[in-house]
Structures are given as C-alpha cells and as structure tokens.
Design an enzyme around this catalytic site. Structure first.
Site, PDB file in Angstrom:
ATOM      1  N   GLU A 176       0.828  -1.211   0.000  1.00  0.00           N
ATOM      2  CA  GLU A 176       0.000   0.000   0.000  1.00  0.00           C
ATOM      3  C   GLU A 176       0.859   1.256   0.000  1.00  0.00           C
ATOM      4  OE1 GLU A 176       0.841   1.555   2.899  1.00  0.00           O
ATOM      5  OE2 GLU A 176       1.786  -0.297   3.572  1.00  0.00           O
ATOM      6  N   GLU A 319       4.394  -0.672   1.886  1.00  0.00           N
ATOM      7  CA  GLU A 319       4.546  -1.037   0.469  1.00  0.00           C
ATOM      8  C   GLU A 319       4.487  -2.538   0.234  1.00  0.00           C
ATOM      9  OE1 GLU A 319       8.208   0.576  -1.035  1.00  0.00           O
ATOM     10  OE2 GLU A 319       7.743   2.631  -0.421  1.00  0.00           O
TER      11      GLU A 319
END
Length: 352
Positions: A176, A319
């Site tokens: 994300e 991430e």
C-alpha cells in the site's frame, strides 16, 4: 451496502488437511531431530495444506501495491504532503521504490493499482487505474467513502487477486501507499478492536510526540462522530478506511476464496487483514503474517488476528516490503522440506 458485494458471501476455500498431514509425516522422517527446524517445519506444513500438495513451493510471487489518498490529511496528521502519494506511484512504476527493488530481487511480478489521488500521476506503464476520486473524504466530518466507492475499492482488490491467481502465483503480497494511511489504520483498528486510538497511533512517516498526540486527538473526534455506526465492520471500513485499505481487504478475501496463500505486511496491511477477517472470517486461514512492524499499534492488531509474525526487524516502510523480505525464509522452509533426504533414503538410523 450490499449492491455489488454478493461475492463477499462466497465461502473461503478449505485447507487440504490430507496434504498437511502428509507434509507433517514427511517432516517426521527427514534426517534431523524432530522439531529441530522449529517454525520452518510449521511453515512448510502450513503451506502444504494451503497449496494442496505434500511438496509446497514459494517460487512465483505476485506483489500488488494499492495506492490512494486520504481526506484526513487535511487535519495535518502527516509529516509529508499528499503530493507524495502520486510521486511514489511514479517511483513504483520506474522501479525505484523499496518494494520495486525487492520484487526484482525475488523475481516477483509487481502491479500498481492507482485508486485515486489528489495529484493525478497520469498514465504509467505497469499501473492499473481505478479512479474512485481524488482520495477519500475527511472522516472527521463524514464517511471516508460513499457506498459505491467502498464497494468498488473492495472489488478492485478482488480483481487484482484474480489476475495474480490466473497468472499462476504461489503466494500473494499486497502492499500500500497513501499519505495519512497510518492514521487511517489506527482509526479503523480502534473501531474494530474497541480501543482508544492512543493505544494504536504511532509516528507513521516520522511524527514527533506532539504530532502523535495531535493524531490521537483527530482520531478521537472521528470515532466520536461515527460511534453509532461502528458495530458493523463494513460500515467501519467505509467510514474510517481508505481506498487502498479496502482494496487490500478485498484482495485478501478473494485470495482466501480462491485458495491462494497471502503474505501480510505490517501495520496497515494487517489492519486491512483484520477488516477482511471481520467481513469474512474464513479469510484468516489463508493469511501468514510476515513481520512485526515498529508501529506501536501493530501488536494489538496481531493479537486480534491470533498470529505470530515471522520476522522482527524494526521495519515500518509499508509497500509490502516486510512481506517481501520474508519470502526467502519461506523458500528456505520449502527447500529444506522438499530436498532433505529421509532416514530411509540416506540409510541413517532414525534414533538420532
């Protein structure tokens, strides 16, 4: 909020207990003392049950990074401006981000899903555009998403998971990106766990003690505003979540339905996993939590998921990076399980 969400009622795939039992039996006759490889043995057996084979694998890795902005950033809860979200989408596409490097090192596929940002990064190779708006609304004053946006975000996660399954992935990693998403995760986790946000809010991208105190105050205002609607996990996600967090939750549920094992990253991904298990309890069997985030709220979420992360490296990048770092560990677990000789093959006495 049921329109377009009928797919959430599809049950999760069943673990293959016979394959798990066969893998456990194999572990008992490998040339080592029983249990001497600790959690590596547990991992191999669990993957075997997930993948329906005595010989599990962790070679084909699919990474999907979901990105979106958050209206609550208007409250000054982040050390970085929202323009960074779009800049990082470009960085992902160019291969310069931490998760991009990790994907190359692992030989993994990587896809970025742009769900809606304040600054439009434009069309980019390797980026799937699913524009739900220029970020969510500020949840201090109203719901972060309308019903249509939340349904589409969940579906975007589902579709990304389906693409990776069709491509033959062994393991799915969801990442994300979104300025303000540690605040959003703390708020959503507070609602799902019935905890004060002080127990969950942390520095995120680098806030000092004053910044964290401000974040807690903002979250208390938001929780008070929505308190009459938070018993329903779907409403909690709609009101306090974000595009990328809803997409992560949708991807995890879809993976469970398709029988695709998921490696869960840190605080934000784990909060999405918690939301997914509240929306669809069968999802839990398909999640492997990979690392203990340095964000203080992560411990509470991990406890609620009844999990024990594989690694504790002090990471808080997000991430999907912590999940990627754990892949070599899973590959080693599979290699040891699959390639060690048995006592009979090695002509070694089993009384060792």
């Amino acid at each position: 909020m049921n329109q377009g969400l009928e797919w959430l009622d599809v049950p999760a795939a069943a673990l293959d207990e016979a394959a798990g039992a066969a893998a456990l039996a194999r572990q008992q006759v490998l040339t080592k003392p029983r249990g001497s490889l600790g959690r590596l043995e547990e991992l191999a057996v669990r993957l075997a049950a997930m993948q329906g084979t005595e010989r599990p694998r962790a070679e084909r890795i699919a990474i999907v990074v979901f990105a979106g902005d958050h209206g609550v950033a208007a409250e000054g809860i982040s050390a970085f401006p929202q323009s960074v979200t779009a800049e990082m989408i470009k960085n992902f596409a160019r291969g310069g981000a931490g998760i991009s490097v990790a994907a190359r090192a692992l030989g993994a596929t990587m896809e970025i899903v742009d769900l809606g940002t304040v600054v439009d990064p434009g069309a980019l190779a390797g980026v799937v555009r699913c524009d739900l708006g220029p970020g969510t609304a500020n949840f201090v004053a109203g719901p972060a998403m309308d019903e249509h946006q939340c349904a589409r975000a969940l579906a975007a996660g589902r579709h990304a998971a389906e693409r990776t399954r069709l491509a033959g992935a062994d393991l799915f990693i969801g990442g994300e990106m979104g300025i303000g998403n540690t605040t959003v995760s703390a708020g959503l986790a507070s609602a799902l766990l019935s905890l004060d946000p002080e127990a969950l809010a942390g520095p995120g991208t680098g806030l000092d003690a004053g910044g964290i105190a401000h974040k807690v105050a903002v979250l208390r205002r938001a929780l008070a505003h929505h308190r009459d609607h938070l018993d329903d996990p779907r409403e909690a996600l709609r009101r306090l979540g974000g595009f990328e967090i809803a997409a992560l939750a949708g991807s995890y549920i879809a993976c469970a339905q398709m029988g695709l094992p998921v490696l869960v990253d840190g605080f934000i991904s784990s909060t999405a996993a918690l939301a997914a298990t509240r929306l669809h309890p069968g999802t839990r069997d398909w999640l492997i939590l990979t690392h203990a985030s340095a964000e203080p709220g992560h411990r509470r979420v991990v406890e609620a998921l009844d999990a024990r992360p594989l690694l504790d490296l002090g990471m808080r990048l997000g991430e999907g990076s912590g999940a990627a770092v754990a892949v070599p560990l899973l590959r080693m677990a599979c290699a040891l399980h699959n390639e060690m000789a048995t006592f009979a093959e090695a002509e070694v006495s089993p009384q060792m």
